[in-house]
Scaffold this motif. Structure first.
Motif, mmCIF file in Angstrom:
data_model
loop_
_atom_site.group_PDB
_atom_site.id
_atom_site.type_symbol
_atom_site.label_atom_id
_atom_site.label_comp_id
_atom_site.label_asym_id
_atom_site.label_seq_id
_atom_site.Cartn_x
_atom_site.Cartn_y
_atom_site.Cartn_z
ATOM 1 N N ILE A 1 0.856 -1.190 0.000
ATOM 2 C CA ILE A 1 0.000 0.000 0.000
ATOM 3 C C ILE A 1 0.888 1.236 0.000
ATOM 4 O O ILE A 1 1.827 1.329 0.796
ATOM 5 C CB ILE A 1 -0.911 0.009 1.243
ATOM 6 C CG1 ILE A 1 -1.888 -1.170 1.174
ATOM 7 C CG2 ILE A 1 -1.669 1.318 1.354
ATOM 8 C CD1 ILE A 1 -2.681 -1.378 2.429
ATOM 9 N N SER A 2 0.612 2.177 -0.890
ATOM 10 C CA SER A 2 1.396 3.413 -0.915
ATOM 11 C C SER A 2 0.832 4.371 0.129
ATOM 12 O O SER A 2 -0.262 4.895 -0.014
ATOM 13 C CB SER A 2 1.329 4.062 -2.297
ATOM 14 O OG SER A 2 1.628 5.435 -2.183
ATOM 15 N N ARG A 3 1.590 4.569 1.204
ATOM 16 C CA ARG A 3 1.143 5.429 2.285
ATOM 17 C C ARG A 3 0.875 6.846 1.775
ATOM 18 O O ARG A 3 -0.113 7.473 2.126
ATOM 19 C CB ARG A 3 2.193 5.465 3.394
ATOM 20 C CG ARG A 3 1.682 5.970 4.715
ATOM 21 C CD ARG A 3 2.814 6.128 5.701
ATOM 22 N NE ARG A 3 3.603 7.314 5.411
ATOM 23 C CZ ARG A 3 3.299 8.525 5.879
ATOM 24 N NH1 ARG A 3 2.256 8.697 6.651
ATOM 25 N NH2 ARG A 3 4.042 9.566 5.569
ATOM 26 N N HIS A 4 1.786 7.327 0.926
ATOM 27 C CA HIS A 4 1.636 8.689 0.411
ATOM 28 C C HIS A 4 0.325 8.869 -0.333
ATOM 29 O O HIS A 4 -0.400 9.832 -0.119
ATOM 30 C CB HIS A 4 2.801 9.036 -0.516
ATOM 31 C CG HIS A 4 4.075 9.288 0.236
ATOM 32 N ND1 HIS A 4 5.216 9.734 -0.358
ATOM 33 C CD2 HIS A 4 4.373 9.146 1.544
ATOM 34 C CE1 HIS A 4 6.170 9.866 0.550
ATOM 35 N NE2 HIS A 4 5.677 9.504 1.708
ATOM 36 N N ARG A 5 0.014 7.904 -1.208
ATOM 37 C CA ARG A 5 -1.221 8.014 -1.981
ATOM 38 C C ARG A 5 -2.433 8.007 -1.068
ATOM 39 O O ARG A 5 -3.372 8.781 -1.233
ATOM 40 C CB ARG A 5 -1.319 6.841 -2.977
ATOM 41 C CG ARG A 5 -0.650 7.100 -4.291
ATOM 42 C CD ARG A 5 -1.599 6.967 -5.494
ATOM 43 N NE ARG A 5 -2.437 5.795 -5.487
ATOM 44 C CZ ARG A 5 -2.077 4.628 -6.032
ATOM 45 N NH1 ARG A 5 -0.906 4.505 -6.599
ATOM 46 N NH2 ARG A 5 -2.904 3.614 -6.015
ATOM 47 N N VAL A 6 -2.412 7.115 -0.082
ATOM 48 C CA VAL A 6 -3.566 6.985 0.814
ATOM 49 C C VAL A 6 -3.768 8.257 1.634
ATOM 50 O O VAL A 6 -4.886 8.770 1.745
ATOM 51 C CB VAL A 6 -3.375 5.761 1.739
ATOM 52 C CG1 VAL A 6 -4.467 5.720 2.790
ATOM 53 C CG2 VAL A 6 -3.374 4.485 0.918
ATOM 54 N N VAL A 7 -2.676 8.795 2.180
ATOM 55 C CA VAL A 7 -2.796 10.011 2.993
ATOM 56 C C VAL A 7 -3.233 11.188 2.123
ATOM 57 O O VAL A 7 -4.071 12.002 2.523
ATOM 58 C CB VAL A 7 -1.472 10.313 3.721
ATOM 59 C CG1 VAL A 7 -1.535 11.646 4.436
ATOM 60 C CG2 VAL A 7 -1.163 9.203 4.716
ATOM 61 N N MET A 8 -2.678 11.263 0.899
ATOM 62 C CA MET A 8 -3.115 12.306 -0.043
ATOM 63 C C MET A 8 -4.624 12.198 -0.272
ATOM 64 O O MET A 8 -5.350 13.189 -0.219
ATOM 65 C CB MET A 8 -2.408 12.137 -1.396
ATOM 66 C CG MET A 8 -1.039 12.775 -1.527
ATOM 67 S SD MET A 8 -1.075 14.560 -1.438
ATOM 68 C CE MET A 8 -1.363 14.980 -3.140
ATOM 69 N N THR A 9 -5.099 10.981 -0.541
ATOM 70 C CA THR A 9 -6.529 10.765 -0.773
ATOM 71 C C THR A 9 -7.352 11.269 0.410
ATOM 72 O O THR A 9 -8.357 11.972 0.234
ATOM 73 C CB THR A 9 -6.820 9.257 -0.975
ATOM 74 O OG1 THR A 9 -5.901 8.760 -1.936
ATOM 75 C CG2 THR A 9 -8.233 9.036 -1.437
ATOM 76 N N ALA A 10 -6.906 10.930 1.625
ATOM 77 C CA ALA A 10 -7.647 11.343 2.811
ATOM 78 C C ALA A 10 -7.741 12.867 2.886
ATOM 79 O O ALA A 10 -8.808 13.422 3.138
ATOM 80 C CB ALA A 10 -6.983 10.794 4.076
ATOM 81 N N PHE A 11 -6.624 13.563 2.633
ATOM 82 C CA PHE A 11 -6.641 15.023 2.742
ATOM 83 C C PHE A 11 -7.472 15.664 1.625
ATOM 84 O O PHE A 11 -8.170 16.651 1.851
ATOM 85 C CB PHE A 11 -5.220 15.586 2.748
ATOM 86 C CG PHE A 11 -4.616 15.624 4.127
ATOM 87 C CD1 PHE A 11 -5.015 16.576 5.054
ATOM 88 C CD2 PHE A 11 -3.667 14.688 4.521
ATOM 89 C CE1 PHE A 11 -4.483 16.614 6.325
ATOM 90 C CE2 PHE A 11 -3.125 14.711 5.792
ATOM 91 C CZ PHE A 11 -3.532 15.679 6.701
ATOM 92 N N ILE A 12 -7.393 15.104 0.398
ATOM 93 C CA ILE A 12 -8.179 15.672 -0.698
ATOM 94 C C ILE A 12 -9.672 15.495 -0.419
ATOM 95 O O ILE A 12 -10.462 16.437 -0.526
ATOM 96 C CB ILE A 12 -7.796 15.015 -2.048
ATOM 97 C CG1 ILE A 12 -6.362 15.402 -2.421
ATOM 98 C CG2 ILE A 12 -8.763 15.434 -3.143
ATOM 99 C CD1 ILE A 12 -5.814 14.670 -3.621
#
Lengths: 332, 352
Positions: free
Chosen positions: B241-252
């Motif tokens: 799982i790409s942590r960066h992508r997931v956290v970005m998704t959450a913030f967007i």
């Protein structure tokens, strides 16, 4: 000053290395940014770099400073205290209420305000250590609760017309220096020495780095946490008293938003929000930088609202610069 | 509705009454639902006026925008981050929405309907953009979310006052008031017809979005990844799982929901003002009281929604119980504390 202290904790074989470490420490980076800011601001207006103006800024930043000192301790342990502004408000209200409504002598009302502050902080700490409530949650709840108590007790009435001597702390000078500034400086020196030179102070770093390990090495983790949250409450109460003395009146919304100002000063000062590192000197520089930016920009004709944009940006940028430098120092 | 874990455990131990009771009390969502019902019944029995249709609608609609914003906050906190700039962002986007609707310099081909549509949609897009910027700084520049959003709190608040001049916006065109629409006005419902006919748009947005997000977080890979990243970042990384992508998704997504909440907030009344009550604290409180662990990894949006309604019910109830409104916050604070302690106690029991 603490730049020295931090570098001494590493074992540096040669003085050049020591100097390099000193220059790369969080505090010196921040000090450098502050000097640059002061230089730029002083070319924009000649009202900025005057003794009178600077002392006045010292007066204005004292309350947040008094709160930011114990906040540094708390953040170093990996905790946070969001209730400080509400405690300041509650203490201020208790001061006015005790004196005006309960008819206490004003001296006793001041003591009452400080004691209430300490109790409020003690209650935070007690719940955090007894029930393991995360500090963010605990103090979020008491942010609402203590402010609510202040509002409930005050019932929207404000107290004013204190006797003349009461204003000495907040509005007068001794030897040309605002009185409350003495308290801030003395508090800063004491807290800095405790944090960097005593077993208690060093234990706070240990707790922030690895709480379990700290506990197993025999550090009284819970006792020390209780102490710092109580201290935070006491200092918030004291800041509330200083504010009442400075602005001559007591209202229940006093100190709203102080938690964020204090945390901003601590974080800007290079204390890691995850705990384990940071210093009082850094916090004091952060505090001064924020106040000078606010004042300097206002004097150069920037509106107060643009000022907070700048402060927000400085907070993010300086953290970024520091993290880049620290990463390079650590060779990551 | 109250969480699937609960229904599962009820099925497993259906025979003993005490075990059923224990499992009903086993999730924050059902505790909140129970507390909400008890509170409404109790206050209603003290003062019948409380149960009046108009007031009941207010109870459910009043904090709908908080609940909508709490959807995003839930995701952000579950990934182990936090966003304290949402209050400033919401007020900024509300003002933006109002400003777009009253601006009179559009070229002639822009109809009023288009202006209104822009006023509803643009804040959501801007919200997503701000969320993306915050997410980028948090993930790729590796600055803690609390620091970034503390900075953004100031930046947005300042920009807001500079751009708006601290003024209030009035005279929005007819048809702009999205939050005042009553979708079921002409529908006859079998139960509580008056109540459902008076329900306003924010409640529908709140309920529908909460259900959608709850399903998304439970069944979609990205939704599950939110929990994985917050629960155990290292394990999540090792399972690809790409942590960066997931956290970005959450913030967007957080920005998107704050945008929707802002539009609901802006269209609720005929005046939009730059008032900066600490909305972010109410949103975080709702999320946390709803059972989302501040340490990341657990919690649901259903709990956050119930908590938002619960907090508003308390505020409204005090009026009907003849308690001075100045005590509202003290009582709210105490209830937050009790809920959190109950939650901790329950987790402790479950893990023991």
């Amino acid at each position: 000053m603490t730049a020295h202290e931090t570098s001494q904790t590493r074992i540096a074989p040669a003085w050049t290395q020591q100097l390099r470490a000193l220059l790369r420490s969080q505090e010196s980076v921040l000090l450098f940014i502050t000097v640059i800011a002061v230089l730029i601001l002083s070319t924009q207006t000649d009202k900025f770099l005057t003794v009178r103006n600077l002392l006045n800024q010292g007066r204005l930043m004292t309350e947040i400073g008094l709160i930011a000192l114990p906040m540094t301790y708390i953040i170093v342990t990996g905790g946070i205290d969001l209730s400080v502004g509400s405690i300041a408000g509650l203490s201020a209200i208790m001061l006015g209420y005790g004196w005006y409504n309960l008819g206490l002598p004003l001296e006793l009302a001041i003591v009452l305000a400080l004691v209430i502050g300490a109790i409020a902080g003690f209650a935070n700490g007690l719940f955090i250590i007894l029930f393991r409530v995360p500090p963010l949650i605990m103090t979020l709840a008491t942010l609402a609760f203590y402010r609510g108590l202040a509002e409930g007790i005050a019932q929207a009435r404000s107290v004013r017309d204190y006797p003349e001597w009461f204003y000495a702390l907040g509005q007068r000078e001794t030897l040309g220096i605002p009185n409350q500034l003495y308290f801030l400086v003395i508090a800063a020196i004491i807290t800095a020495i405790i944090l960097s030179r005593t077993t208690f102070g060093r234990s706070l770093y240990a707790i922030g780095n690895n709480e379990l390990a700290a506990r197993f090495s025999g550090i009284p983790v819970r006792r020390n946490k209780l102490i710092i949250y109580t201290l935070s409450g006491f200092m918030s109460g004291f800041a509330g008293y200083v504010l009442v003395s400075r602005v001559s009146t007591t209202r229940s919304d006093m100190g709203s938003g102080w938690e964020l100002d204090a945390i901003a000063a601590v974080v800007l000062g290079g204390t890691s929000i995850f705990g384990g590192s940071g210093s009082i000197v850094g916090t004091m520089i952060g505090l001064v930088l924020i106040q000078l930016l606010k004042n300097g920009l206002a004097l150069t004709g920037v509106t107060g609202d643009a000022t907070i944009v700048v402060i927000g940006s400085v907070l993010i940028l300086s953290t970024l610069i520091n993290s880049v430098i620290q990463r390079r120092v650590e060779g990551l | 509705m109250a969480s699937i874990t609960q229904t599962v455990s009820v099925r497993r131990q259906r025979f003993s009454p005490s075990s059923i009771l224990r499992s009903v009390l086993g999730s924050q969502e059902s505790v909140l639902l129970l507390a909400l019902i008890l509170l409404i019944v109790w206050v209603g029995s003290e003062n019948r006026q409380f149960l009046a249709t108009r007031n009941m609608v207010n109870v459910f609609a009043g904090n709908a925008y908080i609940a909508i914003a709490a959807l995003g906050m839930t995701m952000v906190i579950i990934t182990g981050n936090i966003d304290i700039s949402v209050g400033s962002l919401m007020v900024t986007l509300s003002m933006l929405s109002g400003a777009i609707s009253v601006y009179d310099g559009y070229p002639s081909w822009v109809s009023t309907d288009l202006t209104i549509a822009l006023a509803w949609v643009l804040p959501v897009i801007v919200g997503a953009l701000v969320g993306a910027i915050i997410g980028f700084i948090v993930t790729y520049l590796r600055i803690p979310a609390i620091v970034v959003t503390l900075g953004f709190l100031s930046i947005l608040k300042g920009l807001l006052i500079i751009v708006s001049g601290g003024d209030r916006i009035t005279g929005m065109p007819k048809g702009y008031a999205l939050a005042q629409i009553r979708p079921l006005e002409d529908v006859s419902m079998p139960i509580f017809p008056a109540f459902f006919q008076t329900l306003t748009m924010p409640v529908f947005f709140m309920v529908i979005l909460t259900i959608l997000v709850a399903l998304w977080m439970r069944y979609s890979p990205t939704g599950r990844a939110l929990y994985a990243v917050g629960g155990n970042a290292e394990a999540a990384r090792l399972s690809g799982i790409s942590r960066h992508r997931v956290v970005m998704t959450a913030f967007i997504l957080n920005g998107v929901f704050v945008g929707i909440a802002a539009v609901m907030n802006a269209t609720q009344f005929s005046v939009i003002q730059v008032t900066l009550p600490p909305i972010e604290l109410t949103i975080i409180t709702a999320t946390v009281v709803g059972g989302v662990s501040i340490l990341g990894g657990t919690g649901t949006v259903v709990g956050a929604m119930l908590a938002a309604i619960f907090l508003n019910t308390i505020t409204k109830a005090l009026v009907f119980l003849d308690i001075s409104p100045f005590w509202t916050r003290a009582i709210q604070g105490m209830l937050i504390l009790i809920t959190v302690l109950a939650d901790l106690y329950r987790r402790h029991r479950q893990s023991a």
